[in-house]
Write a protein that holds these residues in place. Structure first.
Motif, PDB file in Angstrom:
ATOM      1  N   PRO A 117     -33.909   6.716  13.881  1.00  0.00           N
ATOM      2  CA  PRO A 117     -33.268   7.755  13.063  1.00  0.00           C
ATOM      3  C   PRO A 117     -32.256   7.142  12.088  1.00  0.00           C
ATOM      4  O   PRO A 117     -31.388   6.373  12.504  1.00  0.00           O
ATOM      5  CB  PRO A 117     -32.556   8.632  14.102  1.00  0.00           C
ATOM      6  CG  PRO A 117     -33.317   8.402  15.376  1.00  0.00           C
ATOM      7  CD  PRO A 117     -33.780   6.992  15.329  1.00  0.00           C
ATOM      8  N   TRP A 119     -32.797   5.079   9.454  1.00  0.00           N
ATOM      9  CA  TRP A 119     -32.987   3.718   8.924  1.00  0.00           C
ATOM     10  C   TRP A 119     -33.295   3.679   7.434  1.00  0.00           C
ATOM     11  O   TRP A 119     -33.353   2.594   6.859  1.00  0.00           O
ATOM     12  CB  TRP A 119     -34.045   2.960   9.726  1.00  0.00           C
ATOM     13  CG  TRP A 119     -35.483   3.327   9.496  1.00  0.00           C
ATOM     14  CD1 TRP A 119     -36.044   4.552   9.641  1.00  0.00           C
ATOM     15  CD2 TRP A 119     -36.543   2.430   9.122  1.00  0.00           C
ATOM     16  NE1 TRP A 119     -37.387   4.492   9.376  1.00  0.00           N
ATOM     17  CE2 TRP A 119     -37.729   3.195   9.062  1.00  0.00           C
ATOM     18  CE3 TRP A 119     -36.625   1.070   8.845  1.00  0.00           C
ATOM     19  CZ2 TRP A 119     -38.965   2.646   8.726  1.00  0.00           C
ATOM     20  CZ3 TRP A 119     -37.858   0.525   8.519  1.00  0.00           C
ATOM     21  CH2 TRP A 119     -39.004   1.299   8.450  1.00  0.00           C
ATOM     22  N   ALA A 213     -29.534   4.688  16.438  1.00  0.00           N
ATOM     23  CA  ALA A 213     -29.468   5.558  15.255  1.00  0.00           C
ATOM     24  C   ALA A 213     -28.500   4.994  14.228  1.00  0.00           C
ATOM     25  O   ALA A 213     -27.494   4.376  14.586  1.00  0.00           O
ATOM     26  CB  ALA A 213     -29.038   6.973  15.648  1.00  0.00           C
ATOM     27  N   CYS A 341     -37.773   4.938  18.472  1.00  0.00           N
ATOM     28  CA  CYS A 341     -38.607   5.474  17.381  1.00  0.00           C
ATOM     29  C   CYS A 341     -38.875   6.943  17.694  1.00  0.00           C
ATOM     30  O   CYS A 341     -39.960   7.304  18.140  1.00  0.00           O
ATOM     31  CB  CYS A 341     -39.920   4.722  17.270  1.00  0.00           C
ATOM     32  SG  CYS A 341     -39.727   2.939  17.187  1.00  0.00           S
ATOM     33  N   SER A 345     -38.164  10.101  13.236  1.00  0.00           N
ATOM     34  CA  SER A 345     -37.911   8.892  12.439  1.00  0.00           C
ATOM     35  C   SER A 345     -39.065   8.661  11.484  1.00  0.00           C
ATOM     36  O   SER A 345     -40.223   8.721  11.882  1.00  0.00           O
ATOM     37  CB  SER A 345     -37.792   7.664  13.338  1.00  0.00           C
ATOM     38  OG  SER A 345     -36.979   7.918  14.436  1.00  0.00           O
TER      39      SER A 345
END
Lengths: 420, 89
Positions: A117, A119, A213, A341, A345
């Motif tokens: 989350p 990225w 995150a 992941c 995401s």
């Protein structure tokens, strides 16, 4: 459009490519080195305003540039193979075709990125990416930076950050302490590496932990860290992530070269399964610049037909292959990383396809066809590798052009000629 | 000792050390993004090595990768108009 000819073409001008060029040119062969960066050196020896290159790199680059048998095409990206034994390339302002008799693939490696989350927030880059940007002149003075993922490259990135005046908040390493210690204890066999690692030691290194995150509204302000004791948040200005290196195999797949695992398969002479195509360096298995130099030298001599000199490099290569195996087992990724992941995401950054959206696809082909995953500008270089790690889907044979290409380059592409 | 050169990003003149990439130069502007994603999110350079394509940008009228393009004197770097008005204007 330029049309060039050579005896031996080398794709990639990192340590392996430079060593291969010198080996191949030693017996008088005409060599052309093709590379997509502005100057030779690859990722590890990337030159720039923030760099002082090691002596080996400077010597090798000078030897290549002074050798009358070696032509270097910088800033040239390999995009297609329109006719047998050719490389079509594109540069900033032109394009061309290089005809070769033998080819050595020295395509290096890239960082494995796993989605989590946040990225895609501004402030998040690759770990090798941040190091590359620092070498290119990025200023991070006074910034608080978290480095996360796995492998020795995290320590190298931290060292570059400190040197550039940034503050390393933490280095978040997924591997458990006992594995890292076992790796460290065995390093006496490679004294060169002990010296490197001592210079990189950092008390903010945290094993057995993960970034779960990246937090922030329109840019990164903090990261969430997961470890055995629970979760916590760290305030920071930048996050640099990288889960180790993966071989760049797309050109090899295009030429039909067989693989071993995730790397290009080669024999003792660095010859691939396709006649007249050799491969060396990280694209045949990640092992560092020392191994790449050894393999490149062997490949250069072997491609030029100098079997005796090629053989003389076998012992040096074996020594660094043992190091590569030790490093690989020390930093094997824990399956737990799959949990960061989350379904929301983004897996495919280009087409903005969420990880959860393709969970029901049976394979990469269907993920592309039904969800547009990997159909954007990077052509699945980032998300295809993440999907391989998450679900075991192999990287597919790429389509030409291998990278986004200008229309004038495509218009100049010669028609297919299969007369050979 | 260190040479500097001047270029423009969205028409604004900036000065960098010779050898600086366009990707690194973007961070000297008020917002470091290179482009907007398909849903309109700002995206700065990510991989730094010519793989992810996030830093594609218009340089002297051609689409190039900012991370593989060194700054040159007089170079014109332009971002999408939406990004300019939102974050940079």
């Amino acid at each position: 459009m330029d049309e060039l000819r050579c005896d031996i073409a080398i794709l990639g001008a990192g340590p392996a490519g430079l060593a291969a060029a010198l080996g191949a040119a030693a017996s008088g062969r005409k060599v052309t080195l093709l590379d997509d960066n502005p100057v030779p050196g690859g990722q590890i020896w990337r030159d720039g305003p923030g760099v002082s290159l090691p002596k080996t790199a400077r010597k090798l680059r000078a030897a290549v540039s002074e050798n009358p048998n070696i032509r270097v095409l910088n800033g040239a990206r390999f995009i297609a193979c329109p006719q047998p034994r050719t490389l079509q390339y594109e540069r900033g302002h032109d394009s061309g075709i290089l005809h070769w008799r033998r080819l050595i693939l020295c395509c290096g490696a890239r960082e494995l990125q796993l989605p989590f989350p946040g990225w895609t927030l501004p402030g998040v880059t690759g770990a090798g990416g941040l190091q590359a940007l620092l070498k290119q002149g990025l200023s991070v003075a006074g910034e608080r930076i978290v480095i996360a993922g796995s492998g020795p490259l995290l320590l190298a990135t931290a060292a570059s950050v400190r040197q550039a005046g940034g503050k390393v908040v933490a280095i978040i390493e997924q591997t458990p302490l006992h594995r890292a210690l076992k790796f460290g204890a065995g390093l006496w066999r490679w004294p060169e590496k002990v010296r490197q690692l001592v210079g990189l030691a950092d008390y903010r290194w945290r094993p057995a932990s993960q970034v779960s995150a990246a937090l922030g509204d329109d840019r990164l302000t903090a990261v969430r860290i997961r470890h055995a004791g629970g979760e916590r948040e760290l305030t920071c200005d930048r996050l640099a992530t990288g889960y180790g290196l993966i071989p760049n195999i797309e050109p090899a797949l295009l030429f039909g070269c067989p693989l071993t695992g995730t790397a290009i398969a080669v024999d003792d002479y660095q010859q691939t399964g396709i006649p007249d195509i050799f491969a060396a360096g990280e694209c045949t298995g990640v092992g560092g610049s020392e191994l790449a130099l050894a393999e490149g030298t062997i490949a250069g001599y072997a491609a030029a037909g100098d079997v005796a000199r090629a053989r003389s490099g076998f012992a040096r290569r074996e020594r660094w292959r043992r190091f590569a195996r030790a490093a690989e087992s020390a930093f094997t990724l824990t399956p737990q990383l799959g949990e960061i992941c989350t379904p929301e995401s983004l897996l495919c950054r280009c087409e903005e396809v969420a990880t959860g959206a393709i969970g029901d696809a049976p394979d990469w082909y269907n993920a592309k066809m039904q969800h547009r995953c990997g159909m954007g500008a990077c052509q699945g270089r980032i998300c295809g590798a993440a999907a391989r790690w998450l679900w075991g889907w192999p990287l597919s044979v790429p389509r030409e052009p291998l990278s986004p290409t200008r229309i004038d380059t495509l218009a100049n592409t010669p028609p297919p000629d299969n007369s050979e | 000792m260190t040479q500097t050169i001047s270029l423009t990003i969205d028409g604004v003149a900036i000065t960098v050390v010779d050898g600086t990439s366009v990707a690194a130069a973007l961070s000297l502007t008020s917002f470091p993004a290179a482009r907007l994603s398909i849903s309109g999110q700002p995206r700065p350079p990510f991989c730094g090595m010519g793989v992810c394509q996030e830093c594609r940008i218009t340089i002297d009228g051609r689409r190039r990768l900012a991370c593989q393009t060194p700054c040159r004197a007089g170079m014109r770097v332009e971002r999408e108009a939406e990004l300019r008005s939102e974050k940079h204007g």
